[in-house]
Motif scaffolding. Sequence first.
Motif, PDB file in Angstrom:
ATOM      1  N   VAL A  13       3.794 -80.320   2.289  1.00 37.97           N
ATOM      2  CA  VAL A  13       2.375 -80.556   2.536  1.00 37.97           C
ATOM      3  C   VAL A  13       2.000 -82.036   2.532  1.00 37.97           C
ATOM      4  O   VAL A  13       1.072 -82.436   3.239  1.00 37.97           O
ATOM      5  CB  VAL A  13       1.510 -79.795   1.507  1.00 37.97           C
ATOM      6  N   VAL A  14       2.695 -82.857   1.746  1.00 41.00           N
ATOM      7  CA  VAL A  14       2.287 -84.257   1.609  1.00 41.00           C
ATOM      8  C   VAL A  14       2.346 -85.013   2.936  1.00 41.00           C
ATOM      9  O   VAL A  14       1.352 -85.628   3.351  1.00 41.00           O
ATOM     10  CB  VAL A  14       3.102 -84.966   0.509  1.00 41.00           C
ATOM     11  N   PRO A  15       3.484 -85.012   3.661  1.00 43.44           N
ATOM     12  CA  PRO A  15       3.471 -85.710   4.954  1.00 43.44           C
ATOM     13  C   PRO A  15       2.530 -85.075   5.968  1.00 43.44           C
ATOM     14  O   PRO A  15       1.950 -85.780   6.798  1.00 43.44           O
ATOM     15  CB  PRO A  15       4.932 -85.633   5.421  1.00 43.44           C
ATOM     16  N   VAL A  16       2.367 -83.747   5.901  1.00 40.66           N
ATOM     17  CA  VAL A  16       1.432 -83.073   6.811  1.00 40.66           C
ATOM     18  C   VAL A  16       0.005 -83.530   6.538  1.00 40.66           C
ATOM     19  O   VAL A  16      -0.744 -83.888   7.451  1.00 40.66           O
ATOM     20  CB  VAL A  16       1.549 -81.540   6.679  1.00 40.66           C
ATOM     21  N   PHE A  17      -0.380 -83.523   5.255  1.00 42.22           N
ATOM     22  CA  PHE A  17      -1.721 -83.972   4.888  1.00 42.22           C
ATOM     23  C   PHE A  17      -1.936 -85.439   5.260  1.00 42.22           C
ATOM     24  O   PHE A  17      -3.016 -85.832   5.713  1.00 42.22           O
ATOM     25  CB  PHE A  17      -1.952 -83.783   3.386  1.00 42.22           C
ATOM     26  N   THR A  18      -0.911 -86.255   5.051  1.00 43.78           N
ATOM     27  CA  THR A  18      -1.021 -87.685   5.366  1.00 43.78           C
ATOM     28  C   THR A  18      -1.326 -87.898   6.840  1.00 43.78           C
ATOM     29  O   THR A  18      -2.204 -88.699   7.201  1.00 43.78           O
ATOM     30  CB  THR A  18       0.282 -88.415   4.989  1.00 43.78           C
TER      31      THR A  18
ATOM     32  N   GLU B  67      -4.750 -89.580   8.365  1.00 46.97           N
ATOM     33  CA  GLU B  67      -4.672 -90.773   9.210  1.00 46.97           C
ATOM     34  C   GLU B  67      -5.310 -90.538  10.569  1.00 46.97           C
ATOM     35  O   GLU B  67      -5.872 -91.458  11.174  1.00 46.97           O
ATOM     36  CB  GLU B  67      -3.210 -91.203   9.373  1.00 46.97           C
ATOM     37  N   ALA B  68      -5.222 -89.301  11.071  1.00 49.23           N
ATOM     38  CA  ALA B  68      -5.810 -88.972  12.369  1.00 49.23           C
ATOM     39  C   ALA B  68      -7.290 -88.617  12.251  1.00 49.23           C
ATOM     40  O   ALA B  68      -7.958 -88.402  13.274  1.00 49.23           O
ATOM     41  CB  ALA B  68      -5.045 -87.819  13.014  1.00 49.23           C
ATOM     42  N   GLY B  69      -7.798 -88.530  11.016  1.00 46.56           N
ATOM     43  CA  GLY B  69      -9.194 -88.175  10.814  1.00 46.56           C
ATOM     44  C   GLY B  69      -9.493 -86.712  11.054  1.00 46.56           C
ATOM     45  O   GLY B  69     -10.653 -86.327  11.225  1.00 46.56           O
ATOM     46  N   ARG B  70      -8.444 -85.891  11.060  1.00 47.20           N
ATOM     47  CA  ARG B  70      -8.619 -84.459  11.294  1.00 47.20           C
ATOM     48  C   ARG B  70      -8.829 -83.730   9.967  1.00 47.20           C
ATOM     49  O   ARG B  70      -8.475 -84.250   8.898  1.00 47.20           O
ATOM     50  CB  ARG B  70      -7.400 -83.876  11.998  1.00 47.20           C
ATOM     51  N   PRO B  71      -9.365 -82.515  10.011  1.00 44.32           N
ATOM     52  CA  PRO B  71      -9.492 -81.725   8.782  1.00 44.32           C
ATOM     53  C   PRO B  71      -8.114 -81.419   8.196  1.00 44.32           C
ATOM     54  O   PRO B  71      -7.130 -81.252   8.926  1.00 44.32           O
ATOM     55  CB  PRO B  71     -10.186 -80.441   9.254  1.00 44.32           C
ATOM     56  N   ILE B  72      -8.047 -81.341   6.871  1.00 40.71           N
ATOM     57  CA  ILE B  72      -6.816 -80.935   6.200  1.00 40.71           C
ATOM     58  C   ILE B  72      -6.779 -79.407   6.169  1.00 40.71           C
ATOM     59  O   ILE B  72      -7.752 -78.760   5.799  1.00 40.71           O
ATOM     60  CB  ILE B  72      -6.749 -81.509   4.777  1.00 40.71           C
ATOM     61  N   THR B  73      -5.656 -78.841   6.572  1.00 43.49           N
ATOM     62  CA  THR B  73      -5.522 -77.385   6.606  1.00 43.49           C
ATOM     63  C   THR B  73      -4.760 -76.890   5.382  1.00 43.49           C
ATOM     64  O   THR B  73      -3.628 -77.302   5.130  1.00 43.49           O
ATOM     65  CB  THR B  73      -4.786 -76.942   7.880  1.00 43.49           C
ATOM     66  N   VAL B  74      -5.406 -76.032   4.607  1.00 44.27           N
ATOM     67  CA  VAL B  74      -4.813 -75.413   3.424  1.00 44.27           C
ATOM     68  C   VAL B  74      -4.869 -73.909   3.639  1.00 44.27           C
ATOM     69  O   VAL B  74      -5.890 -73.378   4.096  1.00 44.27           O
ATOM     70  CB  VAL B  74      -5.570 -75.809   2.140  1.00 44.27           C
ATOM     71  N   THR B  75      -3.790 -73.208   3.318  1.00 44.70           N
ATOM     72  CA  THR B  75      -3.745 -71.781   3.630  1.00 44.70           C
ATOM     73  C   THR B  75      -4.710 -70.951   2.795  1.00 44.70           C
ATOM     74  O   THR B  75      -5.303 -69.998   3.285  1.00 44.70           O
ATOM     75  CB  THR B  75      -2.315 -71.242   3.445  1.00 44.70           C
TER      76      THR B  75
ATOM     77  N   LEU C  81      -4.620 -81.120  -4.657  1.00 48.77           N
ATOM     78  CA  LEU C  81      -3.756 -82.169  -4.122  1.00 48.77           C
ATOM     79  C   LEU C  81      -4.375 -82.767  -2.865  1.00 48.77           C
ATOM     80  O   LEU C  81      -4.370 -83.990  -2.677  1.00 48.77           O
ATOM     81  CB  LEU C  81      -2.373 -81.597  -3.819  1.00 48.77           C
ATOM     82  N   ALA C  82      -4.916 -81.905  -2.012  1.00 49.55           N
ATOM     83  CA  ALA C  82      -5.542 -82.377  -0.777  1.00 49.55           C
ATOM     84  C   ALA C  82      -6.737 -83.282  -1.084  1.00 49.55           C
ATOM     85  O   ALA C  82      -6.895 -84.352  -0.470  1.00 49.55           O
ATOM     86  CB  ALA C  82      -5.982 -81.182   0.063  1.00 49.55           C
ATOM     87  N   ARG C  83      -7.579 -82.864  -2.032  1.00 48.64           N
ATOM     88  CA  ARG C  83      -8.759 -83.686  -2.387  1.00 48.64           C
ATOM     89  C   ARG C  83      -8.333 -85.045  -2.933  1.00 48.64           C
ATOM     90  O   ARG C  83      -8.943 -86.070  -2.635  1.00 48.64           O
ATOM     91  CB  ARG C  83      -9.609 -82.944  -3.428  1.00 48.64           C
TER      92      ARG C  83
END
Length: 663
Positions: A485-490, A494-502, A546-548
């Motif tokens: 999840v860490v590199p995905v969230f990063t 960086e792209a300014g997109r929403p973070i996706t959490v299942t 973690l995402a927050r």
Amino acid sequence: MSIESASYQNDQRTNIKGSQRIADYLLALSRSNKRAVLLLADFIMSVVCLYFAIAVRYGYLGNHISPVALCLYAVLPVIGLYAIGFYKGVARSFFDGVMGSVLQLFFVLIVIAQVVLYFHPVSGMPRAVPMLYLFLFFIWLWNSRLTIREILARLQGQRPQRRHMNDYDNVLIYGAGEAGKELLEGLRNSYKYHVVAYIDDDAQLTDAYILGKRIYNADVLVEIVSKLDIAQIFLAMPSISRVRKREIIDKLSDISIKIKELPSLAEIVDGKVTISSMRKIDILDVLDRQTVEPDARLLQKNITGKCVLVTGAGGSIGSELCRQVIKNEPNCLILYELSEFALYSIHQELIALQATHSRYQEIEIVAVIGNVTNEDNLLRIFKQYQIKTVYHAAAYKHVPLVEHNPFEGVINNTKGTYHCARAAIAANVETFVLISTDKAVRPTNVMGATKRLAELVCQGLSNTSGSTCISMVRFGNVLGSSGSVVPVFTKQIEAGRPITVTHPDVTRYFMTIPEASNLVIQAGAMATGGEVFVLNMGEPVKIVDLARRMIHLSGHDTKDAENPNGDIEIVFTGLRAGEKLYEELIIGEDNVEPTDHPLIMQAMEHSFPLDDIEAILFELNNRAKKHDVIWLKAQFKYFVVGYQEGSTSEVSKSKKILIENIG
């Protein structure tokens, strides 16, 4: 932005615009013009120093020597300076070694002057004057060059390289030690950062200055961030403890600000990075997890002076295992990998490491393209290189992909382990370590079931392994591995997109790749045969938390119902096929025992006779041709304790088993 902060910014812009014009003029001069300016200035000051030296000797100002003679004597040291190359570097390349040459020149001039004055006295020139004069001139040369260099460096470092001042990030350096000073030097000509001030824990440094930057006490950190409109904080304390780093981060928990850090002292010593390298804060620093120094004896036991093979050498865990192995100086290291690109990447990295570290240059590094299901090829490699230790990291690990390709998963993960372990036994390999996963415990997905079957294979083979010690090491998610999840969230941040959490309640255990790898090596060194080792992963972490925290550390605000004007939104997408809400590390509540290592436990897991496991492995290829998934999942339900097909949306929190007696 506060009124005080806005006023500060306006003053900064005015000062920078004025100093920019000066810097542009000075820096635009040709080298010959700069040299001419310095020569003229030094000559004028040489005359002044000589005049005052004579005046001091007589005790009053007066005409003791003609102006022509004064200028003639004063030009001699300037000619000498030119002759020794003092003016070649102009001002910005000035350093203390240059002044050593000047000191030697002046000593020679003093000796010559004393000899001349002794045998041929000069009217109006006392013998003490040359020494006093050159002392004054030396002080001028030293201070003038330091001053010029500092002014030019400041002006050049303050020049706006972009169109608008707002394109800069105001930076606060935390740490006023040597690392902080060097960091400021490295950022002087930055196109992105404008260092505003320092923060330091040492109260004695409060209100002092470093190269014009004020040092504030750590107690006013939050106030200074707001007052000076700080966009980023750079931690310039390579030796800081993780506990102290977390305290600093927690102090800034209510402020959205980017935090970066210098590398650790160990990484600087290893040559991985330079002291001026900055990186994002280690996400492990915001997790409640402490590490333990590795036991060098355990790290070296199965590696030093031996031939070691790593399967899946190009993967996240496999490649880090290779890095850890080479540090412990084996005789040879065999990289066994199916992906040509992954194999090439890790091989080139290790070759480059050899080139920079003399103690690694005698290690033979061999890259082998191969599939772990090819037992004959494995046996040939094991015998050819007389392999003594095998770390079996090759596996398909991405849950959704394996869920949709079940036979490919079980053939690679389970049958591949079987063939690899059999080849190791046949070649009299001393140690065989399987890298397993927490998803093997009560799995709700095919990937976890295949890894538990792989453990059962190793448990069965360990009873017939003869001289080969077979063990398994089970751990959870590793930070930074492919697909984690860490590199995905990063990337999403960086792209300014929403973070996706299942799912808002999904939790996972986390550990860094280097820590997991050296614990794998240490666990394998403690094995006597058939053990399932479990790594203490600390407390499970809620993925949404973690995402927050990652959003916060990136200098953004979380966009939600309470803060609709935030930057990054968290979107819940629902559990994927085979995904669990909670991961477990052991199958039973009480079947775990401690070992001599505080972060390594031994799980007492149920096993099956090898014949029973082999029966389904021999049938796999035939069932795979028919894609008989029903048969395959029936085997999972029989052999894998707690296997439950599908997502765990129906698995209640009450069934979650934590290792509360660990750590």
